[in-house]
Write a protein that holds these residues in place. Structure first.
Motif, PDB file in Angstrom:
ATOM      1  N   GLY A 164      24.915  -7.011 -37.243  1.00 43.21           N
ATOM      2  CA  GLY A 164      24.524  -6.461 -38.531  1.00 43.21           C
ATOM      3  C   GLY A 164      23.470  -5.377 -38.445  1.00 43.21           C
ATOM      4  N   GLN A 165      22.916  -5.148 -37.234  1.00 40.29           N
ATOM      5  CA  GLN A 165      21.868  -4.141 -37.081  1.00 40.29           C
ATOM      6  C   GLN A 165      22.410  -2.762 -36.702  1.00 40.29           C
ATOM      7  OE1 GLN A 165      19.053  -5.605 -34.200  1.00 40.29           O
ATOM      8  NE2 GLN A 165      18.409  -7.334 -35.478  1.00 40.29           N
ATOM      9  N   TRP A 166      23.683  -2.697 -36.355  1.00 41.90           N
ATOM     10  CA  TRP A 166      24.233  -1.462 -35.831  1.00 41.90           C
ATOM     11  C   TRP A 166      24.806  -0.585 -36.944  1.00 41.90           C
ATOM     12  CZ3 TRP A 166      23.762  -0.536 -30.579  1.00 41.90           C
ATOM     13  CH2 TRP A 166      23.351  -1.628 -29.809  1.00 41.90           C
ATOM     14  N   GLU A 167      24.847   0.708 -36.671  1.00 44.50           N
ATOM     15  CA  GLU A 167      25.517   1.636 -37.585  1.00 44.50           C
ATOM     16  C   GLU A 167      26.344   2.623 -36.768  1.00 44.50           C
ATOM     17  OE1 GLU A 167      23.052   4.220 -39.875  1.00 44.50           O
ATOM     18  OE2 GLU A 167      21.660   4.646 -38.235  1.00 44.50           O
TER      19      GLU A 167
ATOM     20  N   PRO B 265      35.243  -4.079 -38.233  1.00 42.83           N
ATOM     21  CA  PRO B 265      34.856  -5.493 -38.318  1.00 42.83           C
ATOM     22  C   PRO B 265      33.883  -5.716 -39.481  1.00 42.83           C
ATOM     23  CG  PRO B 265      34.691  -4.683 -36.062  1.00 42.83           C
ATOM     24  CD  PRO B 265      34.888  -3.486 -36.928  1.00 42.83           C
ATOM     25  N   ASP B 266      33.801  -6.934 -39.944  1.00 41.38           N
ATOM     26  CA  ASP B 266      33.066  -7.199 -41.181  1.00 41.38           C
ATOM     27  C   ASP B 266      31.590  -7.498 -41.010  1.00 41.38           C
ATOM     28  OD1 ASP B 266      33.435  -9.601 -39.907  1.00 41.38           O
ATOM     29  OD2 ASP B 266      34.059 -10.708 -41.693  1.00 41.38           O
ATOM     30  N   LYS B 267      31.078  -7.667 -39.787  1.00 39.56           N
ATOM     31  CA  LYS B 267      29.689  -8.097 -39.624  1.00 39.56           C
ATOM     32  C   LYS B 267      28.810  -7.149 -38.821  1.00 39.56           C
ATOM     33  CE  LYS B 267      30.701 -13.073 -39.910  1.00 39.56           C
ATOM     34  NZ  LYS B 267      32.160 -12.943 -40.106  1.00 39.56           N
ATOM     35  N   ILE B 268      29.354  -6.492 -37.825  1.00 38.98           N
ATOM     36  CA  ILE B 268      28.497  -5.791 -36.864  1.00 38.98           C
ATOM     37  C   ILE B 268      27.700  -4.644 -37.481  1.00 38.98           C
ATOM     38  CG2 ILE B 268      30.302  -4.183 -36.076  1.00 38.98           C
ATOM     39  CD1 ILE B 268      29.083  -4.585 -33.232  1.00 38.98           C
TER      40      ILE B 268
END
Length: 444
Positions: free
Chosen positions: A284-287, A364-367
């Motif tokens: 969840g920290q990546w963009e 993906p739904d979380k990364i």
């Protein structure tokens, strides 16, 4: 030894005879013929045990002019071995061979038909990079194949923690890496066994390591664009701005990427799910961000190389083969038929001129946390639309790439400079070409 030498010589002569670089203008290609008078049956090879058969079945049910017989191979490697045997025996030659290496290799071996007349009328359906990957001297010896283009994942939490902007140029990448180093963070990972970053950056800068010139090859692994890439990487290595985690120990690799000690990861769309599956602390920290450009770049360019499939010499129904392959590559029915029954996933058809319809669905739904899937999809689409596609790898790729891996490893270990490594690889290439009787010259 003498027989093998003569064989290679005859291949070099065949390149000239085909007229790959004739210097003459060519007439406009005729309209693509309809599929050969049918009904006809064609063999199509591949090693995918699930989705390709679904696509073939759907195609066969959609019309009665062409019947495709899918010949399943055990693996990519088995496909290559079996195909070579078939071409030598001239028996049971398929009408479609999926890409397993550079299209130049298939041509030099006398395997690939000129399919320009069939592809020319439909080429606009495919991206410029996909077209470039399939062409030699403006002729289609392969079918347009989309490279999986490079973009980046940046650990947003890391950049925000230290008040840094994600770099937009490779030059900024070095500067940012020096600042990150003061906080115990590496800007990127460069595995000692994997020179792909060098190849990708060289391609992005506009390098051309091999070119066909009449009946000889031009070789230059030390041209200005390559040295531009070499300089950036050398700065990162000299200043210890990068990690050297090996891809041979995946758990350790993912653990390091997930630790907050790595700021940026170059990737292609297909690898996103693997990172989500294996990340925990940084999920969840990546963009998703654009791949950095060189500061003097005139247009946005992403790296990516594809190995096109081709119609083998000996196939008597090339138009039927292209009709099937084009349908499989572009029709909604084929893309739906290719949906994975277990996961429901459809891959990005990277060969299309516009992939924007498909990119959001593979995110993906979380990364990526708060970054909307639509935004990530736009980053992927931008990369795909700007993929170079073409990077000639010469007639002896299988021989020189292991040497590049070895020299790259020495450079990453600071035993030699990367510039010295490229000179060593070029010397290896020229000696190997000399031994094999292949004509060449070193470009200046």
């Amino acid at each position: 030894m003498r027989t093998a030498h003569k064989k290679v010589l005859s291949v070099a002569a065949a390149i000239a005879a085909i007229g790959l670089v004739s210097g003459c203008g060519s007439a406009a290609a005729p309209a693509a013929p309809s599929a050969d008078a049918g009904p006809v049956t064609i063999d199509v090879w591949g090693w995918d045990a699930e989705t390709t058969q679904q696509v073939v079945d759907t195609f066969n049910a959609s019309q009665d002019k062409i019947k495709v017989n899918y010949v399943l191979q055990a693996s990519n490697k088995a496909t290559q071995t079996n195909f070579r045997n078939v071409m030598e025996s001239k028996k049971d030659i398929p009408c479609w061979m999926p890409g397993t290496g550079p299209i130049t290799t298939a041509l030099v071996n006398g395997w690939a038909q000129d399919i320009t007349q069939y592809v020319e009328p439909i080429k606009d359906k495919y991206s410029k990079g996909a077209q470039a990957a399939a062409q030699i001297d403006g002729k289609f010896f392969g079918f347009p194949a989309g490279p999986a283009a490079t973009f980046m994942m940046a650990n947003k939490a890391v950049y925000e923690k230290y008040g840094l902007a994600v770099p937009k140029t490779w030059e900024e990448f070095v500067t940012t890496g020096k600042e990150l180093k003061t906080h115990g963070v590496t800007v990127m990972n460069l595995a000692g066994e994997d020179p792909s970053t060098l190849v990708q950056m060289s391609q992005q800068a506009g390098a051309s390591w091999f070119e066909i010139d009449g009946d000889k090859w031009k070789v230059n692994l030390q041209d200005e664009p390559t040295l531009k890439a070499v300089d950036i990487i050398q700065q990162m290595v000299d200043n210890d701005l990068v990690a050297h985690q090996t891809y041979q120990d995946r758990p350790a690799l993912y653990s390091y990427f997930d630790s907050g000690q790595l700021a940026t990861v170059p990737l292609a769309w297909w690898s996103m799910t693997g990172y989500q599956t294996n990340f925990k602390a940084s999920l969840g920290q990546w963009e998703a961000v654009d791949v950095p450009q060189f500061k003097d770049a005139k247009e946005f360019v992403s790296s990516g190389v594809a190995d096109p499939g081709f119609v083998p010499v000996g196939c008597e129904n090339p138009a039927a083969a292209i009709e099937y392959v084009h349908w499989a590559a572009t029709s909604k029915e084929a893309l739906e038929a290719g949906r994975n029954k277990k996961t429901g996933a459809i891959g990005v058809p990277a060969h299309l001129a516009d992939v924007s319809t498909y990119t959001e669905d593979v995110v993906p739904d979380k990364i990526f946390g708060a970054q909307p899937a639509a935004e990530v999809g736009k980053v992927i689409s931008k990369a795909q639309n700007a993929a170079v596609g073409k990077f000639e790898r010469g007639p002896n790729y299988d021989a020189w790439f292991p040497e590049l891996q070895d020299q790259w490893g020495k450079a990453m270990a600071k035993q030699i400079t990367l510039k010295e490594a490229m000179a060593n690889v070029q010397a290896f290439i020229t000696k190997d070409l000399e031994t094999k009787g292949i004509k060449y010259e070193v470009s200046k």
